[in-house]
Design a protein around this motif. Structure first.
Motif, PDB file in Angstrom:
ATOM      1  N   GLU A   1      -5.813 -30.806  23.487  1.00 58.12           N
ATOM      2  CA  GLU A   1      -6.448 -30.454  22.210  1.00 58.12           C
ATOM      3  C   GLU A   1      -5.810 -29.203  21.615  1.00 58.12           C
ATOM      4  OE1 GLU A   1     -10.891 -29.228  20.521  1.00 58.12           O
ATOM      5  OE2 GLU A   1     -10.629 -29.868  22.590  1.00 58.12           O
ATOM      6  N   LEU A   2      -5.574 -28.199  22.474  1.00 62.09           N
ATOM      7  CA  LEU A   2      -4.945 -26.972  21.986  1.00 62.09           C
ATOM      8  C   LEU A   2      -3.524 -27.244  21.524  1.00 62.09           C
ATOM      9  CD1 LEU A   2      -5.146 -23.898  21.565  1.00 62.09           C
ATOM     10  CD2 LEU A   2      -4.317 -23.619  23.922  1.00 62.09           C
ATOM     11  N   GLU A   3      -2.794 -28.073  22.242  1.00 59.87           N
ATOM     12  CA  GLU A   3      -1.419 -28.378  21.828  1.00 59.87           C
ATOM     13  C   GLU A   3      -1.400 -29.040  20.443  1.00 59.87           C
ATOM     14  OE1 GLU A   3       2.695 -30.574  23.280  1.00 59.87           O
ATOM     15  OE2 GLU A   3       0.883 -30.759  24.513  1.00 59.87           O
ATOM     16  N   LYS A   4      -2.328 -29.926  20.205  1.00 64.72           N
ATOM     17  CA  LYS A   4      -2.402 -30.564  18.893  1.00 64.72           C
ATOM     18  C   LYS A   4      -2.632 -29.530  17.802  1.00 64.72           C
ATOM     19  CE  LYS A   4      -4.877 -34.216  16.390  1.00 64.72           C
ATOM     20  NZ  LYS A   4      -5.969 -35.246  16.480  1.00 64.72           N
ATOM     21  N   GLU A   5      -3.509 -28.555  18.066  1.00 65.44           N
ATOM     22  CA  GLU A   5      -3.757 -27.504  17.084  1.00 65.44           C
ATOM     23  C   GLU A   5      -2.514 -26.644  16.871  1.00 65.44           C
ATOM     24  OE1 GLU A   5      -7.200 -25.241  18.124  1.00 65.44           O
ATOM     25  OE2 GLU A   5      -8.550 -26.962  17.948  1.00 65.44           O
ATOM     26  N   MET A   6      -1.847 -26.265  17.971  1.00 66.77           N
ATOM     27  CA  MET A   6      -0.658 -25.425  17.852  1.00 66.77           C
ATOM     28  C   MET A   6       0.452 -26.137  17.086  1.00 66.77           C
ATOM     29  SD  MET A   6      -1.304 -22.473  19.279  1.00 66.77           S
ATOM     30  CE  MET A   6      -2.998 -22.633  18.712  1.00 66.77           C
ATOM     31  N   ALA A   7       0.614 -27.430  17.316  1.00 66.95           N
ATOM     32  CA  ALA A   7       1.630 -28.194  16.595  1.00 66.95           C
ATOM     33  C   ALA A   7       1.331 -28.203  15.097  1.00 66.95           C
ATOM     34  CB  ALA A   7       1.686 -29.621  17.138  1.00 66.95           C
TER      35      ALA A   7
ATOM     36  N   PRO B   1       2.430 -20.511  26.943  1.00 64.71           N
ATOM     37  CA  PRO B   1       3.494 -21.511  26.911  1.00 64.71           C
ATOM     38  C   PRO B   1       3.461 -22.411  25.679  1.00 64.71           C
ATOM     39  CG  PRO B   1       2.555 -21.374  29.109  1.00 64.71           C
ATOM     40  CD  PRO B   1       1.672 -20.556  28.204  1.00 64.71           C
ATOM     41  N   LEU B   2       2.263 -22.746  25.194  1.00 66.02           N
ATOM     42  CA  LEU B   2       2.179 -23.556  23.979  1.00 66.02           C
ATOM     43  C   LEU B   2       2.657 -22.767  22.760  1.00 66.02           C
ATOM     44  CD1 LEU B   2      -1.164 -25.519  24.509  1.00 66.02           C
ATOM     45  CD2 LEU B   2       1.172 -26.444  24.501  1.00 66.02           C
ATOM     46  N   CYS B   3       2.323 -21.483  22.702  1.00 69.57           N
ATOM     47  CA  CYS B   3       2.853 -20.648  21.623  1.00 69.57           C
ATOM     48  C   CYS B   3       4.378 -20.627  21.679  1.00 69.57           C
ATOM     49  CB  CYS B   3       2.302 -19.229  21.725  1.00 69.57           C
ATOM     50  SG  CYS B   3       0.565 -19.046  21.271  1.00 69.57           S
ATOM     51  N   ASP B   4       4.926 -20.463  22.872  1.00 69.84           N
ATOM     52  CA  ASP B   4       6.376 -20.465  23.028  1.00 69.84           C
ATOM     53  C   ASP B   4       6.969 -21.803  22.598  1.00 69.84           C
ATOM     54  OD1 ASP B   4       6.327 -17.878  24.082  1.00 69.84           O
ATOM     55  OD2 ASP B   4       6.217 -18.588  26.147  1.00 69.84           O
ATOM     56  N   GLN B   5       6.345 -22.870  23.009  1.00 70.74           N
ATOM     57  CA  GLN B   5       6.849 -24.211  22.694  1.00 70.74           C
ATOM     58  C   GLN B   5       6.927 -24.450  21.195  1.00 70.74           C
ATOM     59  OE1 GLN B   5       4.746 -27.349  24.758  1.00 70.74           O
ATOM     60  NE2 GLN B   5       5.386 -28.921  23.314  1.00 70.74           N
TER      61      GLN B   5
END
Length: 226
Positions: free
Chosen positions: A34-40, A87-91
């Motif tokens: 869910e967080l990755e979807k938001e970060m994207a 890591p998601l911010c970095d990605q």
């Protein structure tokens, strides 16, 4: 700080020249997708905001990037801030801002659950399965190499419970010194529990200013400490 006129501010907002702040607390592994979807989505629609970018905005009154800025803020210093959020911010090329409750990080892992429950730090089931809940100091130093790290007091306190001179020094001054000693960098900002605004208590405002902070994060705005 340059003070733009109201018309200039309205024009900038109309043109998308603003910074959006999104607050997170624990970012457990179970919610990573869910967080990755938001970060994207944020990476698609917003520009990252570094400390230099924020300084430039306050110095000039103008946002200089083509997209509005985004500051994702990950509170408290949870271990999953470095295992999931950073890591998601970095990605996705985003700059994360990490307010750390320094005594939470300093607490023996055996007692971190009790510390969290006694200091308004929310836990999910995943946090209670054993092991560290908070980052280690080495992890704080590591995340500071790519992101912005600053104090969220020492014990996750609001200004209304930090009353004595000793309390103020511990929560405002010593938390800054602890982070700077570990990261080797300036801790540029400060935030109270509950996101209290600069301007509510002259005594506490003076402590924040005298400690050398440039910014105070609050629920409704980022204050430039003058």
């Amino acid at each position: 700080m340059t003070q733009p006129s109201f018309d200039a501010q309205r024009e900038q907002l109309a043109n998308g020249h603003f910074i959006r702040v999104v607050n997170y607390h624990s970012t457990p592994r179970g919610a990573r997708a869910e967080l990755e979807k938001e970060m994207a989505g944020f990476a698609r629609d917003y520009a990252p905001v570094t400390l230099d970018d924020l300084d430039r905005l306050f110095d000039t009154g103008t946002w200089h990037k083509d997209k509005p800025g985004l500051i994702p803020v990950f509170y408290e210093g949870y271990r999953n801030s470095i295992s999931v959020a950073a890591p998601l911010c970095d990605q996705y090329g985003l700059t994360g801002w990490f307010p750390i409750a320094t005594s939470f990080v300093d607490c023996d892992p055996e007692h971190q659950e009790a510390f969290a429950r006694a200091h308004w730090i929310s836990l999910v089931e995943e946090d209670t399965k054993g092991g560290r809940i908070a980052m280690s100091w080495d992890e704080v130093a590591e995340v500071s190499k790519r992101h912005v790290v600053f104090p969220h007091t020492a014990h996750h306190e609001g200004f209304d419970t930090v009353l004595s001179d000793e309390d103020i020094r511990r929560e405002v001054v010593e938390s800054k010194a602890a982070l700077e000693a570990v990261t080797g960098q300036e801790a540029p900002a400060f935030v109270w529990l509950h996101g209290s605004s600069y301007g509510q208590s002259p005594r506490h405002d003076r402590a924040v200013k005298d400690a050398g902070y440039r910014y105070q994060f609050a629920n409704t705005m980022i204050h430039r400490v003058n």
